[in-house]
Scaffold this active site. Structure first.
Site, PDB file in Angstrom:
ATOM      1  N   HIS A  49     -13.507   5.531  21.813  1.00  0.00           N
ATOM      2  CA  HIS A  49     -13.119   6.094  20.510  1.00  0.00           C
ATOM      3  C   HIS A  49     -11.924   7.002  20.715  1.00  0.00           C
ATOM      4  O   HIS A  49     -11.773   7.627  21.753  1.00  0.00           O
ATOM      5  CB  HIS A  49     -14.281   6.907  19.922  1.00  0.00           C
ATOM      6  CG  HIS A  49     -14.128   7.132  18.460  1.00  0.00           C
ATOM      7  ND1 HIS A  49     -13.414   8.188  17.968  1.00  0.00           N
ATOM      8  CD2 HIS A  49     -14.545   6.424  17.403  1.00  0.00           C
ATOM      9  CE1 HIS A  49     -13.419   8.138  16.646  1.00  0.00           C
ATOM     10  NE2 HIS A  49     -14.099   7.068  16.270  1.00  0.00           N
TER      11      HIS A  49
ATOM     12  N   ASP B  29     -19.496   0.881  15.747  1.00  0.00           N
ATOM     13  CA  ASP B  29     -19.491  -0.586  15.564  1.00  0.00           C
ATOM     14  C   ASP B  29     -20.418  -1.319  16.513  1.00  0.00           C
ATOM     15  O   ASP B  29     -20.615  -2.524  16.371  1.00  0.00           O
ATOM     16  CB  ASP B  29     -18.056  -1.104  15.763  1.00  0.00           C
ATOM     17  CG  ASP B  29     -17.152  -0.572  14.673  1.00  0.00           C
ATOM     18  OD1 ASP B  29     -16.126   0.041  14.993  1.00  0.00           O
ATOM     19  OD2 ASP B  29     -17.509  -0.730  13.491  1.00  0.00           O
TER      20      ASP B  29
ATOM     21  N   HIS C  39      -9.979  -1.243  15.318  1.00  0.00           N
ATOM     22  CA  HIS C  39     -10.531  -0.345  14.283  1.00  0.00           C
ATOM     23  C   HIS C  39     -11.740  -1.026  13.642  1.00  0.00           C
ATOM     24  O   HIS C  39     -12.690  -1.356  14.326  1.00  0.00           O
ATOM     25  CB  HIS C  39      -9.404  -0.027  13.287  1.00  0.00           C
ATOM     26  CG  HIS C  39      -9.651   1.073  12.305  1.00  0.00           C
ATOM     27  ND1 HIS C  39     -10.711   1.931  12.382  1.00  0.00           N
ATOM     28  CD2 HIS C  39      -8.956   1.440  11.195  1.00  0.00           C
ATOM     29  CE1 HIS C  39     -10.650   2.790  11.365  1.00  0.00           C
ATOM     30  NE2 HIS C  39      -9.601   2.507  10.627  1.00  0.00           N
TER      31      HIS C  39
HETATM   32  C1  SDX Z   1     -13.511   2.702  14.790  1.00  0.00           C
HETATM   33  O1  SDX Z   1     -10.626   6.705  14.465  1.00  0.00           O
HETATM   34  C2  SDX Z   1     -11.782   6.467  13.986  1.00  0.00           C
HETATM   35  O2  SDX Z   1     -12.508   7.372  13.584  1.00  0.00           O
HETATM   36  C3  SDX Z   1     -12.198   5.020  13.911  1.00  0.00           C
HETATM   37  C4  SDX Z   1     -13.622   4.806  13.462  1.00  0.00           C
HETATM   38  C5  SDX Z   1     -13.805   5.183  12.006  1.00  0.00           C
HETATM   39  O3  SDX Z   1     -14.941   5.467  11.630  1.00  0.00           O
HETATM   40  O4  SDX Z   1     -12.807   5.086  11.243  1.00  0.00           O
HETATM   41  O5  SDX Z   1     -14.511   5.569  14.245  1.00  0.00           O
HETATM   42  C6  SDX Z   1     -14.023   3.339  13.555  1.00  0.00           C
HETATM   43  O6  SDX Z   1     -12.452   2.143  14.751  1.00  0.00           O
HETATM   44  C7  SDX Z   1     -14.319   2.803  16.071  1.00  0.00           C
HETATM   45  C8  SDX Z   1     -13.588   2.147  17.284  1.00  0.00           C
HETATM   46  C9  SDX Z   1     -13.812   0.631  17.184  1.00  0.00           C
HETATM   47  N1  SDX Z   1     -12.980  -0.062  18.189  1.00  0.00           N
HETATM   48  C10 SDX Z   1     -13.535  -0.679  19.230  1.00  0.00           C
HETATM   49  O7  SDX Z   1     -14.739  -0.608  19.514  1.00  0.00           O
HETATM   50  C11 SDX Z   1     -12.559  -1.513  20.055  1.00  0.00           C
HETATM   51  C12 SDX Z   1     -12.741  -1.178  21.537  1.00  0.00           C
HETATM   52  N2  SDX Z   1     -12.326   0.197  21.744  1.00  0.00           N
HETATM   53  C13 SDX Z   1     -10.971   0.392  22.210  1.00  0.00           C
HETATM   54  O8  SDX Z   1     -10.021  -0.491  21.707  1.00  0.00           O
HETATM   55  C14 SDX Z   1     -10.566   1.848  22.283  1.00  0.00           C
HETATM   56  O9  SDX Z   1     -11.623   2.546  22.832  1.00  0.00           O
HETATM   57  C15 SDX Z   1     -10.156   2.565  21.025  1.00  0.00           C
HETATM   58  C16 SDX Z   1      -9.100   1.822  20.284  1.00  0.00           C
HETATM   59  C17 SDX Z   1     -11.329   2.788  20.127  1.00  0.00           C
HETATM   60  C18 SDX Z   1      -9.607   3.905  21.459  1.00  0.00           C
HETATM   61  O10 SDX Z   1      -8.421   3.601  22.106  1.00  0.00           O
HETATM   62  P1  SDX Z   1      -7.664   4.691  22.968  1.00  0.00           P
HETATM   63  O11 SDX Z   1      -7.796   6.034  22.344  1.00  0.00           O
HETATM   64  O12 SDX Z   1      -6.298   4.192  23.269  1.00  0.00           O
HETATM   65  O13 SDX Z   1      -8.548   4.675  24.266  1.00  0.00           O
HETATM   66  P2  SDX Z   1      -8.353   5.778  25.288  1.00  0.00           P
HETATM   67  O14 SDX Z   1      -6.941   6.224  25.348  1.00  0.00           O
HETATM   68  O15 SDX Z   1      -9.382   6.824  25.032  1.00  0.00           O
HETATM   69  O16 SDX Z   1      -8.658   4.991  26.619  1.00  0.00           O
HETATM   70  C19 SDX Z   1      -8.832   5.773  27.723  1.00  0.00           C
HETATM   71  C20 SDX Z   1      -9.047   4.793  28.832  1.00  0.00           C
HETATM   72  C21 SDX Z   1      -7.903   3.822  29.027  1.00  0.00           C
HETATM   73  O17 SDX Z   1      -7.908   3.519  30.419  1.00  0.00           O
HETATM   74  P3  SDX Z   1      -6.841   4.312  31.373  1.00  0.00           P
HETATM   75  O18 SDX Z   1      -5.482   3.962  30.824  1.00  0.00           O
HETATM   76  O19 SDX Z   1      -7.200   5.785  31.236  1.00  0.00           O
HETATM   77  O20 SDX Z   1      -7.113   3.757  32.749  1.00  0.00           O
HETATM   78  O21 SDX Z   1     -10.196   3.993  28.585  1.00  0.00           O
HETATM   79  C22 SDX Z   1      -9.809   2.624  28.560  1.00  0.00           C
HETATM   80  C23 SDX Z   1      -8.331   2.585  28.284  1.00  0.00           C
HETATM   81  O22 SDX Z   1      -7.776   1.410  28.843  1.00  0.00           O
HETATM   82  N3  SDX Z   1     -10.572   2.035  27.447  1.00  0.00           N
HETATM   83  C24 SDX Z   1     -11.397   1.002  27.569  1.00  0.00           C
HETATM   84  C25 SDX Z   1     -11.995   0.848  26.309  1.00  0.00           C
HETATM   85  N4  SDX Z   1     -11.508   1.775  25.469  1.00  0.00           N
HETATM   86  C26 SDX Z   1     -10.620   2.506  26.183  1.00  0.00           C
HETATM   87  N5  SDX Z   1     -11.686   0.200  28.618  1.00  0.00           N
HETATM   88  C27 SDX Z   1     -12.606  -0.780  28.385  1.00  0.00           C
HETATM   89  N6  SDX Z   1     -13.229  -0.980  27.173  1.00  0.00           N
HETATM   90  C28 SDX Z   1     -12.939  -0.187  26.135  1.00  0.00           C
HETATM   91  N7  SDX Z   1     -13.554  -0.384  24.948  1.00  0.00           N
END
Ligand code: SDX
Length: 388
Positions: A270, A328, A229
């Site tokens: 996201h 971010d 997050h």
């Molecule tokens: C914020 O909710 C909000 O609005 C938050 C926020 C706000 O303003 O409050 O916008 C602020 O928190 C932005 C996000 C910051 N976090 C990061 O940048 C950390 C890296 N991102 C990930 O941890 C992830 O993308 C999340 C946590 C943001 C989202 O997680 P999800 O919803 O579990 O991801 P997903 O289910 O959409 O993933 C789908 C696929 C998965 O692979 P498969 O299982 O389908 O094979 O995409 C992969 C995930 O493994 N994946 C990534 C990835 N993010 C998702 N693979 C590589 N790098 C990534 N960053």
């Protein structure tokens, strides 16, 4: 359903949280605050005006804005006892650990005199929190470098004042660069609210028990700390520094695809935006403006970030999963150019997000709310007797 139990899907309450504050369309990359697109607010509004909009639902008139700005100015100092609170922390404590502590401690100064069912008390709490977060954030920084706390100044704008408290000392008060102040204001604005994200939902759940708003905001700060997050902005900079050179990018891209090693590219992906994050586009524009003003267009980290974005957004693996830069991804590069240390980045996010947290808290408390109680799907053992 399958497994040990059947359950009545109707029972699984799907009641989403109702709110009038922010609208997100993840597929279209749309973000509206009280109906106004984030791109227009970033270009034409400023942070305190956006705080007013989030809290009260309408843009302020010129007079209302002036009153609001002055009210915030008059709440920027914190009680002197709070400065003693810092002494309990090691100087190298993580800034978010200190923020959880000192914001929670604000409860001790206002709790007894606060009736959360009185609209005026709620608005004053909002003013106090919006006003004091930058003061506390700057105190956290000063404490970590062993310099004295700087008092806020009423002749400066909100962002100028923050940079003043961060980088000036009693020995010398330099004029704050308008470019950096504008960039700081834009960063706060772009973080102001984001619907029911994890930390805002935490604030609402804590608030639904009737806990005081200062303690609720402290719980939001705790939730924001995680690298998935708000902690992502700090993690992005650490990742860019770890990549170190454009030639290493492919290795990191490969790691991010490796299902065995669950490495995630920080600043990508996201929960809602499965297309671009509109804030990231504005943040990138601001990044270019600030670095150009500072003569840092050749910043190596920016070069790595831009190359990483290009490669990732053309790569089928990422495109298929809707993984684009989020809010971010570029913010850290701007913060670093402003001179803010990496470990303070999430404190900046918490400071910017405060009006969103408190607007959602206020919206809930002023409605006919009930205590939060998330539903559960029980998948444990059926009833069984203790061995004879
Ligand atoms: C914020 O909710 C909000 O609005 C938050 C926020 C706000 O303003 O409050 O916008 C602020 O928190 C932005 C996000 C910051 N976090 C990061 O940048 C950390 C890296 N991102 C990930 O941890 C992830 O993308 C999340 C946590 C943001 C989202 O997680 P999800 O919803 O579990 O991801 P997903 O289910 O959409 O993933 C789908 C696929 C998965 O692979 P498969 O299982 O389908 O094979 O995409 C992969 C995930 O493994 N994946 C990534 C990835 N993010 C998702 N693979 C590589 N790098 C990534 N960053």
């Amino acid at each position: 359903g399958k497994g040990l139990f059947t359950y009545d899907p109707g029972f699984m309450s799907t009641a989403a949280t109702e709110s009038k504050i922010t609208y997100i369309d993840g597929a279209a990359g749309v973000l509206l605050h009280r109906g106004y697109p984030i791109e227009q607010l970033a270009e034409k509004s400023d942070y305190l005006e956006t705080c007013y909009l989030l809290l009260h639902g309408e843009l302020p008139s010129a007079e209302e804005k002036e009153t609001f700005v002055n009210t915030i100015k008059n709440h920027t100092m914190v009680h002197e006892q709070l400065s003693h609170f810092f002494n309990g922390f090691r100087r190298d404590a993580h800034p978010m650990a200190i923020m959880c502590g000192v914001v929670g401690a604000l409860s001790a100064f206002y709790h007894d005199s606060l009736d959360i069912h009185d609209e005026h008390h709620r608005v004053v709490s909002a003013h106090r929190l919006i006003a004091k977060m930058p003061t506390l954030a700057a105190m956290v920084y000063k404490y970590s470098i062993g310099q004295p706390f700087m008092f806020p100044r009423n002749d400066l704008s909100y962002a100028e004042n923050f940079l003043h408290m961060m980088f000036n000392t009693p020995c010398e008060e330099k004029k704050i660069s308008p470019v950096l102040a504008k960039a700081m204001d834009r960063i706060f604005l772009l973080h102001a609210d984001h619907e029911q994200n994890a930390s805002t939902s935490t604030v609402r759940l804590a608030g639904s028990t009737g806990a005081n708003p200062f303690a609720c905001i402290a719980s939001g700060i705790a939730a924001l700390w995680g690298p998935a997050h708000g902690g992502a902005n700090e993690a992005v900079l650490n990742m860019l520094e770890e990549i170190g050179d454009e030639s290493n990018i492919d290795k990191f891209i490969a790691k991010a695809k490796d299902k065995e090693d669950p490495f995630r590219l920080m600043g990508f992906g996201h929960r809602v935006y499965k297309n671009f994050d509109p804030r990231a586009k504005v943040m990138k524009q601001t990044c270019d403006e600030v670095l150009a003003e500072l003569g840092m267009e050749d910043d190596p980290l920016l070069k790595i970030a831009m190359k990483l974005e290009k490669i990732a957004t053309e790569d089928e693996y990422f495109v298929k999963r809707g993984l684009y830069p989020n809010v971010d991804f570029y913010s850290g590069i701007i913060l670093k150019a402003i001179g803010i240390p990496t470990e303070l980045f999430t404190v900046i996010f918490a400071t910017g997000r405060t009006p969103g947290w408190i607007a959602h808290w206020n919206e809930m408390i002023s409605s006919d709310y009930r205590i939060g109680r998330p539903r559960q799907l029980y998948t444990g053992h059926p009833k069984r007797d203790y061995p004879a």
